[in-house]
Scaffold this motif. Structure first.
Motif, PDB file in Angstrom:
ATOM      1  N   ASP A 133      21.111  63.879  25.889  1.00 33.21           N
ATOM      2  CA  ASP A 133      20.453  65.189  25.850  1.00 33.21           C
ATOM      3  C   ASP A 133      21.019  66.111  24.784  1.00 33.21           C
ATOM      4  O   ASP A 133      20.792  67.314  24.838  1.00 33.21           O
ATOM      5  CB  ASP A 133      20.537  65.913  27.208  1.00 33.21           C
TER       6      ASP A 133
ATOM      7  N   ASP B  82      21.896  73.859  34.384  1.00 33.53           N
ATOM      8  CA  ASP B  82      21.798  72.574  35.052  1.00 33.53           C
ATOM      9  C   ASP B  82      21.998  71.459  34.021  1.00 33.53           C
ATOM     10  O   ASP B  82      21.303  71.422  33.020  1.00 33.53           O
ATOM     11  CB  ASP B  82      20.395  72.491  35.689  1.00 33.53           C
TER      12      ASP B  82
ATOM     13  N   THR C 183      21.149  68.547  34.162  1.00 33.39           N
ATOM     14  CA  THR C 183      19.976  67.687  34.009  1.00 33.39           C
ATOM     15  C   THR C 183      18.934  68.308  33.088  1.00 33.39           C
ATOM     16  O   THR C 183      18.022  67.626  32.654  1.00 33.39           O
ATOM     17  CB  THR C 183      19.297  67.410  35.373  1.00 33.39           C
ATOM     18  N   ALA C 184      19.074  69.601  32.800  1.00 34.60           N
ATOM     19  CA  ALA C 184      18.104  70.260  31.923  1.00 34.60           C
ATOM     20  C   ALA C 184      18.179  69.635  30.540  1.00 34.60           C
ATOM     21  O   ALA C 184      19.245  69.310  30.043  1.00 34.60           O
ATOM     22  CB  ALA C 184      18.386  71.746  31.835  1.00 34.60           C
ATOM     23  N   GLY C 185      17.038  69.470  29.958  1.00 31.59           N
ATOM     24  CA  GLY C 185      17.003  68.907  28.621  1.00 31.59           C
ATOM     25  C   GLY C 185      17.077  69.984  27.565  1.00 31.59           C
ATOM     26  O   GLY C 185      17.836  70.947  27.690  1.00 31.59           O
TER      27      GLY C 185
ATOM     28  N   LYS D 225      26.030  70.348  38.155  1.00 33.92           N
ATOM     29  CA  LYS D 225      25.427  69.053  38.488  1.00 33.92           C
ATOM     30  C   LYS D 225      25.863  67.941  37.533  1.00 33.92           C
ATOM     31  O   LYS D 225      25.091  67.040  37.214  1.00 33.92           O
ATOM     32  CB  LYS D 225      23.905  69.162  38.517  1.00 33.92           C
TER      33      LYS D 225
ATOM     34  N   GLY E  31      25.957  63.945  38.627  1.00 32.39           N
ATOM     35  CA  GLY E  31      24.837  63.007  38.652  1.00 32.39           C
ATOM     36  C   GLY E  31      24.867  62.110  37.429  1.00 32.39           C
ATOM     37  O   GLY E  31      25.906  61.912  36.807  1.00 32.39           O
ATOM     38  N   THR E  32      23.695  61.574  37.095  1.00 34.63           N
ATOM     39  CA  THR E  32      23.638  60.702  35.933  1.00 34.63           C
ATOM     40  C   THR E  32      23.404  61.498  34.655  1.00 34.63           C
ATOM     41  O   THR E  32      23.433  60.950  33.566  1.00 34.63           O
ATOM     42  CB  THR E  32      22.501  59.672  36.095  1.00 34.63           C
ATOM     43  N   ALA E  33      23.151  62.797  34.808  1.00 35.92           N
ATOM     44  CA  ALA E  33      22.861  63.605  33.633  1.00 35.92           C
ATOM     45  C   ALA E  33      24.137  63.866  32.852  1.00 35.92           C
ATOM     46  O   ALA E  33      25.225  63.899  33.399  1.00 35.92           O
ATOM     47  CB  ALA E  33      22.234  64.920  34.052  1.00 35.92           C
ATOM     48  N   LYS E  34      23.999  64.055  31.547  1.00 37.85           N
ATOM     49  CA  LYS E  34      25.170  64.163  30.692  1.00 37.85           C
ATOM     50  C   LYS E  34      25.458  65.582  30.220  1.00 37.85           C
ATOM     51  O   LYS E  34      26.539  65.870  29.745  1.00 37.85           O
ATOM     52  CB  LYS E  34      25.000  63.263  29.479  1.00 37.85           C
TER      53      LYS E  34
END
Lengths: 328, 481
Positions: free
Chosen positions: A71, A251, A253-255, A278, A281-284
């Protein structure tokens, strides 16, 4: 360069002071990021399955894909790819070489001083927390309150999300659990008045920190963004420099919309830093890279779970280290 | 919504347009720009690659290169592929059974609870009874939130005090629904990470024990590359029946929509476009693809207009217009209808070529404008409102003073009223939309066009010639000097 050389690490990177490092901080950070680094490392290793691979277009495309997946956006990913291209083009390379370059680039992009909250010289410090809906503002406030409390500060919360159903209750439950004071008003009342009351309460009761919650809003809603400015102004009525800090909750996970969020909230509320949530999670959360580049907005804290302890100071080197921890 | 994806794609395609003839090489350039636009719009990389492969195959074929308008052909190809990727869709809820159970799941903060409320409201408008079930026992005050939401949409909420087992709550709720003649049960589960094995296991248990008829994944429209991972994990665990994407009213690029659709293959059912309980729209692939490419979505706009405007008011105004008795009072009511915050922007965003105008509107404060206009009209006497022609400069002065505005602003309002009443006279809605699409409604300065009317001073040919003679004479005189 030498800064990121693993052999020089011990002399270049003194351990952070003990009071800023709750027990197991590094392990928690790593734990949260382990998924991230697993993806990055495994994928990059995949590129080098046969020891030493030719750096060609195909190789660069694969590397680019891996970077895009964090991201960080087309800009920074392209920059790193081009760097690798100029350094290694046409050569047969080893894993560690490219990883060092990528990591150096990453950490250089993310490089920022460790900046915790700037406390007011005297009187209460006012921290305002803003962000889009569902980014984790209320949970982050609870974590921040718990974190500051563990540092011996007395904290009062201002339940300024008077819009969303049961937001005040949610924060009240946290205040109960953490044993901190909370100033609240009915749902639908003016958030600026809550801010005023909270600051007033802190002054009356000699509290060290006021954390103001605000309702989630999208950065494109002009009127709601103006409301943030009003809260700012009202908070500043009792204490001149207030709010001392305005933290944007982002967040992970936000792109790429994170960039727009950073822009919108910086303009409306003059943000001083980011809480990146967050990350467990799997988000970077790679979007903080272009945000740092464009708006010079540092990430101050990170959230890596749902309990108040899943909270830590952000540190670029440790962030980079954690990403590539297994690589060396 | 989708503005950025739209903008980026437009730029990419525009640069192709300038090339005149498309060659293999500059087509590749254009395609790379389309690819970058999609990554910037948060479409997951594997999805982008797959999409581009399909577009390239079509585009690089002889068909596009040899056509007269290669750029348009390329737009067509992208449009077609977008529809293919986004469709097929099915925005109906299939509530045929006596008690239909819907389960909502998703990451933390995706908007599950709000979406539950919106769904309950939607089901209510179809004449069915919905029961909201508070199965989120994780987050503090989630149960209270659902109660407030349920109350605001007039739906019953089932919750158990001090409950710790969401599975039991769900089971009891379904039983409760059967006993109380409720048609639809909506389970609001706690937000969870797709990698949290324990909580995912719990979700699977609910799925197994309750057997919900449909299972919806709620996805935050602002999600980035991670959308593919979480959507895949939820789909693997639960076999989703549909996706609801939220928070698309901001400037989210909505690329996650493409990602989620690509990995799960399940239809996108609804999109959330507002924090209010009526902000849930059915999803249509063709309209969305058109919107992404800036082709406009007139169909959705008309539907929205019908839904948003008070039909009675509109009928009244239409009648008044037909009878030629359209007064400033009617004008005020009409203004109040269309000037509701956000509405204009939403509608303009759906219209072809009006995207930029919607952005312009973003920075204006409608409510303030509205208050001022209302103030001006309220400061008029009944007679003035009925027949604005009687407003003389002195009256204008008085109205301006009364409303705290300037006489110029009063004038401006009267001009707008004039333009509106003459424009509306006899125009059917479809004609109006046609005019809007052609851009006939506004003059180049962005104001409403004034209808031309006779001044009563029209000269005959003879008189015009005589005047011309005088003018020419004067001109010659000046030149001589």
């Amino acid at each position: 360069m030498g800064l990121f050389n693993p052999f020089k690490k011990s002399e270049e990177q003194p351990a952070p002071p003990a009071e800023e490092q709750p027990s197991g901080f590094f392990s928690r950070l790593k734990q949260g990021l382990v998924k991230t680094s697993r993806v990055l490392n495994t994928d990059i290793r995949d590129l080098f399955k046969q020891e030493g691979r030719l750096v060609d277009d195909e190789f660069l495309t694969e590397l680019y894909a891996i970077l895009v997946r964090t991201d960080m956006g087309v800009g920074p990913a392209g920059k790193i790819r081009d760097q690798v291209k100029t350094d290694f083009r046409g050569r047969v390379v080893h894993l560690s070489e490219v990883l060092t370059t990528v990591k150096t680039e990453l950490v250089a992009l993310m490089q920022q001083p460790e900046t915790p909250i700037q406390f007011a010289e005297s009187g209460p410090t006012v921290v305002m927390v803003v962000g889009v809906n569902g980014s984790g503002k209320t949970t982050s406030i609870a974590k921040l309150a718990s974190y500051l409390k563990s540092q011996g500060k007395s904290v009062v919360l201002g339940a300024g999300d008077t819009f969303r159903a049961a937001a005040v209750e949610q924060l009240s439950i946290w205040a109960d659990r953490l044993g901190v004071d909370i100033v609240k008003a009915e749902q639908g009342s003016d958030p600026a008045s809550v801010a005023f009351k909270a600051v007033d309460f802190a002054l009356q009761n000699n509290k060290d920190v006021v954390i103001l919650d605000t309702a989630g809003r999208l950065q494109t809603q002009t009127n709601l963004m103006n409301e943030l400015d009003k809260i700012r102004r009202v908070a500043g009525k009792k204490i001149e420099a207030a709010p001392h800090e305005v933290l944007l909750v982002l967040d992970a996970t936000a792109g790429q919309n994170g960039i727009s969020q950073a822009k919108g909230f910086s303009e409306a509320a003059q943000c001083t830093g980011i809480i990146l949530t967050k990350l467990d999670g799997t988000a970077k959360g790679g979007v903080v890279v272009p945000i740092r580049q464009t708006f010079n907005l540092p990430v101050k804290y990170i959230g890596v779970g749902e309990t108040p302890e899943d909270f830590a100071l952000f540190n670029a080197e440790q962030f980079g280290d954690a990403l590539f921890a297994d690589a060396f | 919504m989708f503005a950025s994806l739209q903008d980026n794609l437009r730029t990419a395609l525009k640069s192709l347009r300038g090339k005149g003839k498309l060659t293999d090489a500059n087509m590749r350039d254009g395609l790379r720009m389309v690819e970058e636009a999609m990554i910037e719009a948060d479409v997951a990389y594997p999805v982008v690659q797959d999409f581009m492969a399909r577009v390239s195959e079509e585009a690089m074929g002889q068909k596009v290169l040899k056509s007269l308008n290669p750029d348009q052909q390329l737009v067509g190809v992208v449009h077609e592929q977008l529809i293919q990727l986004l469709g097929p869709v099915d925005p109906s809820l299939h509530l045929e059974k006596d008690v239909t159970v819907l389960m909502m799941c998703g990451l933390q903060g995706a908007g599950k609870t709000t979406t539950c409320g919106k769904l309950a409201r939607l089901i209510g408008t179809e004449g069915k009874k919905a029961l909201l079930v508070a199965a989120d026992l994780q987050r503090p005050a989630a149960v209270q939130q659902l109660h407030v939401v349920g109350e605001s949409v007039g739906a019953k909420v089932y919750s158990e005090e001090n409950a710790s087992d969401p599975i039991a709550v769900c089971q009891n709720a379904v039983k409760f629904a059967r006993e109380n003649g409720i048609n639809v049960v909506i389970l609001d589960t706690a937000g969870r990470l797709a990698i949290d094995e324990e909580l995912m296991e719990q979700l699977k248990t609910i799925d197994r024990k309750i057997g919900p008829d449909q299972c919806f994944l709620v996805v935050d429209g602002m999600t980035g590359q991670d959308a593919v991972n979480s959507a895949k994990a939820f789909n693997d665990a639960l076999e989703l029946d549909g996706v609801i994407m939220t928070k698309l009213d901001g400037d989210a690029r909505g690329g996650a929509l493409l990602s989620v659709k690509h990995v799960t293959g399940v239809p996108i059912k609804f999109i959330g476009i507002s924090e209010h309980m009526d902000g849930l729209e059915p999803f249509y692939a063709d309209r969305m693809a058109g919107r992404i490419l800036g082709m406009g979505d007139v169909l959705s706009m008309v539907e929205m207009a019908q839904r948003e405007f008070d039909q009675d008011e509109a009928m009244k105004a239409q009648k008044a217009l037909e009878a030629g008795s359209f007064t400033l009072d009617d004008f005020k009511r009409q203004l109040e209808q269309i000037m509701r915050p956000g509405l204009m922007k939403k509608m303009l965003g759906m219209m072809p070529g009006f995207g930029d105008m919607a952005n312009m509107l973003q920075n204006t404060d409608h409510e303030k404008d509205m208050r001022r206009l209302r103030g001006i009209i309220d400061s008029m006497t009944r007679e003035e409102r009925r027949t604005p022609k009687v407003i003389t400069p002195t009256r204008r002065q008085r109205i301006a003073a009364g409303s705290g505005t300037s006489p110029q602003e009063v004038n401006e309002l009267l001009k707008q009223f004039d333009a509106m009443s003459s424009m509306m006279k006899g125009a059917s809605p479809s004609e109006l939309i046609g005019k809007m699409q052609r851009g006939d409604l506004v003059d180049p300065t962005g104001k409403m066009k004034k209808n031309k009317v006779g001044t009563g001073k029209r000269l005959s040919t003879k008189e015009r010639l005589a005047q011309k003679k005088v003018r020419d004479k004067a001109l010659r005189k000046r030149k001589k000097r």
